[in-house]
Write a protein that holds these residues in place. Structure first.
Motif, PDB file in Angstrom:
ATOM      1  N   PRO A  75       0.819  -1.217   0.000  1.00  0.00           N
ATOM      2  CA  PRO A  75       0.000   0.000   0.000  1.00  0.00           C
ATOM      3  C   PRO A  75       0.853   1.268   0.000  1.00  0.00           C
ATOM      4  N   LEU A  76       0.497   2.218  -0.860  1.00  0.00           N
ATOM      5  CA  LEU A  76       1.204   3.494  -0.902  1.00  0.00           C
ATOM      6  C   LEU A  76       0.814   4.301   0.327  1.00  0.00           C
ATOM      7  N   ARG A  77       1.813   4.651   1.139  1.00  0.00           N
ATOM      8  CA  ARG A  77       1.549   5.358   2.392  1.00  0.00           C
ATOM      9  C   ARG A  77       2.285   6.694   2.496  1.00  0.00           C
ATOM     10  N   THR A  78       3.416   6.821   1.823  1.00  0.00           N
ATOM     11  CA  THR A  78       4.256   7.993   2.022  1.00  0.00           C
ATOM     12  C   THR A  78       4.609   8.638   0.689  1.00  0.00           C
ATOM     13  N   VAL A  79       4.511   9.960   0.639  1.00  0.00           N
ATOM     14  CA  VAL A  79       4.904  10.728  -0.547  1.00  0.00           C
ATOM     15  C   VAL A  79       5.725  11.914  -0.077  1.00  0.00           C
ATOM     16  N   VAL A  80       6.900  12.105  -0.684  1.00  0.00           N
ATOM     17  CA  VAL A  80       7.764  13.231  -0.340  1.00  0.00           C
ATOM     18  C   VAL A  80       8.114  13.980  -1.619  1.00  0.00           C
ATOM     19  N   ASN A  81       7.781  15.260  -1.649  1.00  0.00           N
ATOM     20  CA  ASN A  81       8.059  16.107  -2.812  1.00  0.00           C
ATOM     21  C   ASN A  81       9.375  16.853  -2.627  1.00  0.00           C
ATOM     22  N   CYS A  82      10.399  16.438  -3.383  1.00  0.00           N
ATOM     23  CA  CYS A  82      11.700  17.108  -3.329  1.00  0.00           C
ATOM     24  C   CYS A  82      12.100  17.725  -4.662  1.00  0.00           C
ATOM     25  N   ALA A  83      11.367  17.445  -5.726  1.00  0.00           N
ATOM     26  CA  ALA A  83      11.739  17.954  -7.045  1.00  0.00           C
ATOM     27  C   ALA A  83      11.616  19.479  -7.079  1.00  0.00           C
ATOM     28  N   GLY A  84      12.624  20.142  -7.630  1.00  0.00           N
ATOM     29  CA  GLY A  84      12.553  21.596  -7.724  1.00  0.00           C
ATOM     30  C   GLY A  84      13.792  22.187  -8.361  1.00  0.00           C
ATOM     31  N   ILE A  85      13.689  23.440  -8.755  1.00  0.00           N
ATOM     32  CA  ILE A  85      14.816  24.175  -9.333  1.00  0.00           C
ATOM     33  C   ILE A  85      14.906  25.544  -8.650  1.00  0.00           C
ATOM     34  N   GLY A  86      16.071  26.197  -8.761  1.00  0.00           N
ATOM     35  CA  GLY A  86      16.233  27.474  -8.067  1.00  0.00           C
ATOM     36  C   GLY A  86      17.031  28.528  -8.794  1.00  0.00           C
ATOM     37  N   PRO A  87      16.778  28.764 -10.087  1.00  0.00           N
ATOM     38  CA  PRO A  87      17.490  29.856 -10.767  1.00  0.00           C
ATOM     39  C   PRO A  87      17.182  31.201 -10.109  1.00  0.00           C
ATOM     40  N   SER A  88      18.113  32.127 -10.186  1.00  0.00           N
ATOM     41  CA  SER A  88      17.896  33.441  -9.590  1.00  0.00           C
ATOM     42  C   SER A  88      17.871  34.518 -10.669  1.00  0.00           C
ATOM     43  N   ALA A 104       7.485  31.641 -14.722  1.00  0.00           N
ATOM     44  CA  ALA A 104       6.422  30.645 -14.841  1.00  0.00           C
ATOM     45  C   ALA A 104       6.975  29.232 -14.722  1.00  0.00           C
ATOM     46  N   LYS A 105       8.162  28.982 -15.279  1.00  0.00           N
ATOM     47  CA  LYS A 105       8.768  27.651 -15.223  1.00  0.00           C
ATOM     48  C   LYS A 105       9.089  27.254 -13.786  1.00  0.00           C
ATOM     49  N   ILE A 106       9.655  28.177 -13.008  1.00  0.00           N
ATOM     50  CA  ILE A 106      10.013  27.884 -11.622  1.00  0.00           C
ATOM     51  C   ILE A 106       8.757  27.568 -10.800  1.00  0.00           C
ATOM     52  N   VAL A 107       7.723  28.367 -10.980  1.00  0.00           N
ATOM     53  CA  VAL A 107       6.466  28.118 -10.267  1.00  0.00           C
ATOM     54  C   VAL A 107       5.835  26.801 -10.733  1.00  0.00           C
ATOM     55  N   GLN A 108       5.924  26.537 -12.042  1.00  0.00           N
ATOM     56  CA  GLN A 108       5.340  25.320 -12.590  1.00  0.00           C
ATOM     57  C   GLN A 108       5.998  24.069 -12.020  1.00  0.00           C
ATOM     58  N   ILE A 109       7.317  24.069 -11.932  1.00  0.00           N
ATOM     59  CA  ILE A 109       8.022  22.890 -11.417  1.00  0.00           C
ATOM     60  C   ILE A 109       7.887  22.785  -9.906  1.00  0.00           C
ATOM     61  N   ALA A 156      11.125  34.606  -7.885  1.00  0.00           N
ATOM     62  CA  ALA A 156      10.381  33.474  -8.438  1.00  0.00           C
ATOM     63  C   ALA A 156      10.456  32.270  -7.502  1.00  0.00           C
ATOM     64  N   TYR A 157      11.652  31.976  -7.028  1.00  0.00           N
ATOM     65  CA  TYR A 157      11.842  30.837  -6.121  1.00  0.00           C
ATOM     66  C   TYR A 157      11.042  31.027  -4.840  1.00  0.00           C
ATOM     67  N   ALA A 158      11.120  32.219  -4.256  1.00  0.00           N
ATOM     68  CA  ALA A 158      10.382  32.498  -3.029  1.00  0.00           C
ATOM     69  C   ALA A 158       8.875  32.411  -3.261  1.00  0.00           C
ATOM     70  N   SER A 159       8.419  32.857  -4.420  1.00  0.00           N
ATOM     71  CA  SER A 159       6.991  32.745  -4.746  1.00  0.00           C
ATOM     72  C   SER A 159       6.544  31.290  -4.767  1.00  0.00           C
ATOM     73  N   SER A 160       7.353  30.455  -5.409  1.00  0.00           N
ATOM     74  CA  SER A 160       6.981  29.041  -5.533  1.00  0.00           C
ATOM     75  C   SER A 160       6.985  28.354  -4.170  1.00  0.00           C
ATOM     76  N   LYS A 161       7.965  28.662  -3.341  1.00  0.00           N
ATOM     77  CA  LYS A 161       8.053  28.022  -2.035  1.00  0.00           C
ATOM     78  C   LYS A 161       7.021  28.591  -1.061  1.00  0.00           C
ATOM     79  N   GLY A 162       6.711  29.881  -1.211  1.00  0.00           N
ATOM     80  CA  GLY A 162       5.639  30.462  -0.412  1.00  0.00           C
ATOM     81  C   GLY A 162       4.309  29.812  -0.727  1.00  0.00           C
ATOM     82  N   GLY A 163       4.109  29.447  -1.991  1.00  0.00           N
ATOM     83  CA  GLY A 163       2.891  28.744  -2.382  1.00  0.00           C
ATOM     84  C   GLY A 163       2.773  27.386  -1.715  1.00  0.00           C
ATOM     85  N   ILE A 164       3.901  26.696  -1.572  1.00  0.00           N
ATOM     86  CA  ILE A 164       3.892  25.391  -0.916  1.00  0.00           C
ATOM     87  C   ILE A 164       3.518  25.543   0.561  1.00  0.00           C
ATOM     88  N   VAL A 165       4.085  26.552   1.227  1.00  0.00           N
ATOM     89  CA  VAL A 165       3.707  26.817   2.613  1.00  0.00           C
ATOM     90  C   VAL A 165       2.210  27.109   2.700  1.00  0.00           C
TER      91      VAL A 165
END
Length: 251
Positions: A75-88, A104-109, A156-165
């Motif tokens: 049974p699938l029990r655990t999922v961890v999202n680590c995929a991401g990029i961080g261009p500045s 858009a690419k940074i937010v999309q990924i 862009a990076y902060a926007s994407s990570k703020g969205g995750i929070v």
């Protein structure tokens, strides 16, 4: 929640935080499916208990296929999202306005990709039988302290990570009826392959800015926190900063 004899998905699982997490979950008895791009998988270490699946987190059908494969056995029990990029890039820089396609690419990924894995995996987890405590699974997303202390060039990076929070609590509330917990880790400066290209002097400068312990975080410490979240059944809807009390300066 126990990991032994269950399945787990780790996006971005071929290197860095994802590879360390895949190893830690496998060592606790989970059958781990590490999702990553083909080029990254070619360079990934062979780890007992870890199977690599080529998939782009921004491609719904590829993610669906990976989730289906991970759900075939235990049974699938655990999922961890680590995929991401961080261009500045700055909003206004020497070359003009911030590349809108890059934003858009940074937010999309980072953000949409994390949500895609979360949503499609939660559908599969919800179809499993709950354990004796009504639990079916836990999803751990990866934000960053940049969500709170984004530096110059990190808009862009902060926007994407703020969205995750921002999606952590509502996701936990959405999935509570299915016995699925959702938490987020916001790491500080981690000693990942992205830092391998900078000088030792620069790395020492980064470490010196951390109050205590005055060093860079190791990927294994991120992985350890993931396993602690999985084990701690009352942690839900929470974002945990893992940064040695670091608060980032503007630059």
């Amino acid at each position: 929640m126990q990991l032994n004899d269950t399945a787990a998905i780790v996006s971005g699982g071929a290197s860095g935080l994802g590879a360390a997490t895949a190893l830690a979950l496998a060592e606790q008895g989970a059958a781990v499916y590490a999702i990553d791009l083909p080029g990254s998988i070619e360079q990934a270490p062979q780890v007992p208990g870890v199977a690599y699946l080529a998939a782009d987190v921004t491609d719904e059908e590829q993610v669906r296929s990976a989730v289906a494969t991970a759900s075939e056995g235990a049974p699938l029990r655990t999922v961890v999202n680590c995929a991401g990029i961080g261009p500045s890039a700055r909003i206004l820089g020497r070359k003009g306005v911030h590349d809108l396609a890059l934003y858009a690419k940074i937010v999309q990924i980072n953000l949409v990709g994390s949500f895609t894995v979360l949503a499609l995996a939660s559908e599969a987890i919800a179809a499993t039988e709950p354990d004796e405590n009504g639990q079916r699974g836990v999803i751990v997303n990866t934000a960053s302290i940049a969500a709170y202390d984004g530096q110059i060039g990190q808009v862009a990076y902060a926007s994407s990570k703020g969205g995750i929070v921002g999606m952590t609590l509502p996701a936990a509330r959405d999935l509570a009826q299915y016995g699925i917990r959702v938490c987020t880790i916001a790491p500080g400066i981690v000693n990942t392959p992205m830092l391998a290209t900078v000088s030792e002097e620069f790395r020492a400068g980064l470490a010196a800015g951390v109050p205590f312990p005055q060093r860079l975080c190791e990927p294994s410490e991120y992985a350890k926190l993931v396993t602690m979240i999985v084990d701690h059944d009352y942690l839900n809807g929470e974002t945990i900063r893992m940064d040695g009390a670091l608060r980032m300066a503007p630059r």
